[in-house]
Design an enzyme around this catalytic site. Structure first.
Site, PDB file in Angstrom:
ATOM      1  N   LYS A  77       0.853  -1.197   0.000  1.00  0.00           N
ATOM      2  CA  LYS A  77       0.000   0.000   0.000  1.00  0.00           C
ATOM      3  C   LYS A  77       0.888   1.245   0.000  1.00  0.00           C
ATOM      4  CE  LYS A  77      -3.833   1.968   2.776  1.00  0.00           C
ATOM      5  NZ  LYS A  77      -4.662   1.785   3.994  1.00  0.00           N
ATOM      6  N   SER A 156      -9.733   1.623   3.142  1.00  0.00           N
ATOM      7  CA  SER A 156      -8.927   2.435   2.253  1.00  0.00           C
ATOM      8  C   SER A 156      -7.893   1.641   1.461  1.00  0.00           C
ATOM      9  CB  SER A 156      -8.206   3.514   3.064  1.00  0.00           C
ATOM     10  OG  SER A 156      -7.272   2.901   3.964  1.00  0.00           O
ATOM     11  N   SER A 180      -9.820  -0.646   7.443  1.00  0.00           N
ATOM     12  CA  SER A 180      -9.302  -0.542   6.070  1.00  0.00           C
ATOM     13  C   SER A 180      -8.572  -1.763   5.538  1.00  0.00           C
ATOM     14  CB  SER A 180      -8.369   0.656   5.951  1.00  0.00           C
ATOM     15  OG  SER A 180      -9.127   1.801   5.753  1.00  0.00           O
TER      16      SER A 180
HETATM   17  N1  GLN Z   1     -13.214   3.810   6.657  1.00  0.00           N
HETATM   18  C1  GLN Z   1     -12.548   4.275   7.839  1.00  0.00           C
HETATM   19  C2  GLN Z   1     -12.217   5.732   7.713  1.00  0.00           C
HETATM   20  O1  GLN Z   1     -12.476   6.302   6.682  1.00  0.00           O
HETATM   21  C3  GLN Z   1     -11.359   3.448   8.135  1.00  0.00           C
HETATM   22  C4  GLN Z   1     -10.152   3.870   7.415  1.00  0.00           C
HETATM   23  C5  GLN Z   1      -8.957   3.062   7.785  1.00  0.00           C
HETATM   24  O2  GLN Z   1      -9.054   2.055   8.478  1.00  0.00           O
HETATM   25  N2  GLN Z   1      -7.809   3.560   7.362  1.00  0.00           N
HETATM   26  O3  GLN Z   1     -11.715   6.327   8.617  1.00  0.00           O
END
Ligand code: GLN
Length: 487
Positions: A77, A156, A180
């Protein structure tokens, strides 16, 4: 070589050692796979030259010199700094940033012999649930059948989850702040593991919310997950929250079954309005665990309903502090517009450099930390977080693992929730409580939805019990026997 990947990492290594193929051939095979995935926008940077050079070098090594992951191609990532490569967190503010150092997690993997093939696209600064806030355009789920209505891979870590769905590398890396890794794993039909907070060093991972961020792997199966995770974790004095707790041997009892395991089913996760097929999946998962000899126990986590609002105060608050460093002076992008003074330069740089969702989080975060509101929001959220942790502590006196769905839906069409941040935030409803409590959790494919898209089941374990987590997941995986592929 066509089915090389599908046999699992251990078998690929065996084939290398038996000289069925060289490491260079393995790397080239996966390069072709990654190239064939261009239309899904999963990759932000290809690092093939470096990969092929490393593969050639690895091929010259004797058996004794070979390390545990020698020659295994991975995707990373774009939030992990990898030395000498572009590392942008899919943000314009870091568009041309070349990492001058290596994250500890990628260093550990490189030291174990893994070869990075590419960096993967993601939601900007890991804020999102659909990989639709990336500066290089939307990431598309390889399960998409109708390209006029492309599906999100979740977020994400959408690029890393998508690349695994399409078997583009042997494993990939994500980060999980509130879900995420697990939610995109669910949307893409792969295994995604978030270890205990503190297991993987945060050093060299671009910070979003420091008290929640954790690295973890995406794999095709649980056994590969155990292998990847084993080589990611370490105590690191460069991360003040890194844990010294020894990682249990994840393979020792991996295949010993779950007879006598106590599995908790939290009643608060039975939420009104969740599609029936999600509850059915959960129910079937429970029955399967029971048939494997586990005891199912109804449990209560009374503060669950406060987890989402608590997360959406704490995470933006920490983000607003972490992202203050992007000011056009120290890192990356600076606005090319004229400015009268320093403040105006900051405003123009940050105004142009950050996308809409990041700005929304920074506004919320700055607001909840501002002097008049700190007590009412941030301090309060911290107290509720403590209550959520206590809920889990109480139930882990009675159970070994908790079973829940991973996400409240299957992969949706890109753009569907773009104007409705609240419904986007609801994606995290099942993943956020364990994030706030720092617990290890994973998602594994449970079934296909009525739309023929993957649906994930989540297992949660007590702090530092990744061994139990993976043993439970392995047993369930064998019983479910999910073998659908997107392409
Ligand atoms: N969807 C969550 C957010 O937007 C989690 C994001 C993540 O785990 N990086 O904060």
């Amino acid at each position: 070589m066509t089915d090389i990947f599908k046999s699992g990492i251990k078998n690929i290594i065996k084939g290398i050692n038996k000289k069925d193929y060289s490491i260079e051939e393995v790397v080239n095979h996966f390069i072709q796979k990654v190239d064939a995935l261009d239309k899904f926008n999963l990759v932000s940077e290809k690092t093939y030259d470096e990969a092929v050079t490393l593969a050639k070098k690895a091929d010259t090594k004797s058996m004794e010199e070979r390390r545990p992951l020698e020659g295994i191609p991975i995707a990373v990532k774009d939030i992990f700094c990898t030395i000498g490569n572009k590392t942008s967190a899919s943000s314009n503010i870091l568009k041309n940033f070349i990492a001058p150092y290596e994250s500890t997690v990628t260093k550990n993997l490189k030291d174990a012999g893994a070869i990075v093939l590419c960096k993967t696209t993601m939601d900007e600064f890991a804020m999102g649930s659909a990989s639709d806030t990336c500066n290089q355009g939307n990431v598309i789920n390889p399960w998409t059948k109708d390209f006029s209505n492309p599906l999100t891979p979740g977020g994400s870590s959408g690029g890393s989850a998508g690349i695994m769905a399409a078997s583009g590398t042997c494993f990939s890396l994500g980060t999980d702040t509130g879900g995420s890794i697990r939610q995109p794993a669910s949307f893409c039909g792969v295994v995604g593991i978030k270890p205990t907070y503190g297991r993987c060093s945060r050093f060299g991972i671009i910070a979003f919310a420091s008290s929640l961020d954790q690295a973890g792997p995406f794999t095709k199966n649980v056994e590969d997950g155990a292998l990847a995770l084993t080589h990611m974790v370490s105590y690191d004095n460069k991360d003040s929250t890194s844990s010294k707790e020894k990682m249990p041997d994840l393979f020792k009892n991996l295949k010993s079954g779950i007879k006598g395991f106590k599995i908790g089913i939290p009643k608060q996760y039975d939420i009104n309005g969740i599609p029936a097929e999600i509850n059915e999946l959960w129910h079937r998962g429970k029955k399967k665990l029971e048939s494997l000899g586990a005891e199912i126990i109804d449990i209560s986590l009374p503060h669950t309903k406060y987890a989402l609002p608590t997360y959406y105060i704490i995470a933006p608050a920490e983000a607003s502090a972490n992202l203050a460093r992007y000011d056009g002076v120290k890192y990356g992008f600076r606005s090319g517009q004229k400015f009268e003074d320093l403040n105006e330069m900051y405003c123009k740089t940050r105004g142009e450099g950050f996308g809409k969702e990041v700005k929304r989080r920074l506004l919320i975060g700055t607001y909840v930390l501002s002097s008049g509101y700190y007590d009412a929001y941030y301090l309060h959220a911290q107290k509720v977080r403590r209550k959520i942790i206590e809920d889990f502590n109480n139930v882990f006196n009675q159970v070994d693992l908790i079973l829940t769905p991973t996400a409240p839906s299957d992969a949706f069409v890109i753009g569907e929730k773009v104007d409705d941040p609240i419904s986007m935030y609801l994606n995290d409803i099942f993943t956020v409580p364990s994030s706030l409590a720092g617990l290890p959790a994973l998602s594994l494919p449970g079934a296909l939805s009525n739309n023929n898209r993957p649906l994930g089941l989540q297992l949660i374990a007590n702090t530092f019990r990744e061994d139990l987590l993976l043993t439970g997941a392995y047993a369930l995986e064998q019983e479910i026997n999910f073998n659908s592929e997107p392409l």
